[in-house]
Design an enzyme around this catalytic site. Sequence first.
Site: not given
Ligand code: DER
Length: 219
Positions: A29-30, A95-97, A103
């Site tokens: 993620g970012s 799981g956004g990514g 993970e």
């Molecule tokens: O996909 C994921 O689990 C990432 O860790 C996400 O949950 C957080 O992504 P971000 O740091 O870009 O908000």
Amino acid sequence: STQDNFKRQAARKALEYVPHDEYIGVGSGSTVAIFIEELASIKDRVRGVVAASIESRDLLEQHGIKVVALADVGKLPVYFDGADEVNHSLQMIKGGGAALLGEKIVAHASRQFICMAGESKYVSKLGAFPLPVEVVPFARSWVASQLVKLGGRPVLREGVITRGGHEILDVHDLEIYEPMKLEDEINRIPGVMENGVFARHPADVLILGHSDRAEVITV
Ligand code: DER
């Protein structure tokens, strides 16, 4: 942006939790991307890094940080990752990514989980963020029907195939009162590979980024 500032505040504070001359794990993620940038400044202190996603592995290599395979290191002392939501028990939605399978594996292979997040991610109840569920493609429709029975509204994440060759259903409208129970219930559905509820293995430390500082929260 303000969000980036929150992430950088958290990522900088997280460096204090990097042990000397040990292997560590990182997620995706970012926020993790910013953490990897910051980690480059102390990379001589790190024996090697297990990356939970291909994107993070590539980013680590770009910064000249040694990448090692989970198989070569066994248990890790600490794992650093972001979250889409984190509650006051440090249980998370991730799981956004689309990297949630890797993970959760690396998180469970680590003794301590350090979560880094901007302040907007800290919530009293999980579930506003649609819950990612990684599914075997041919089972997708049947799994979706089972998720509807749990009260969810599953939406296929178009055009995404995960590292493991699976698809992602983002499940909206779930009322998550018992995160651990939901995590187990969803993972019992045949065809589900993993889901984004991190309740069985919550974070041990949350580093919450604000505009001008980072706040360390433990339960
Ligand atoms: O996909 C994921 O689990 C990432 O860790 C996400 O949950 C957080 O992504 P971000 O740091 O870009 O908000």
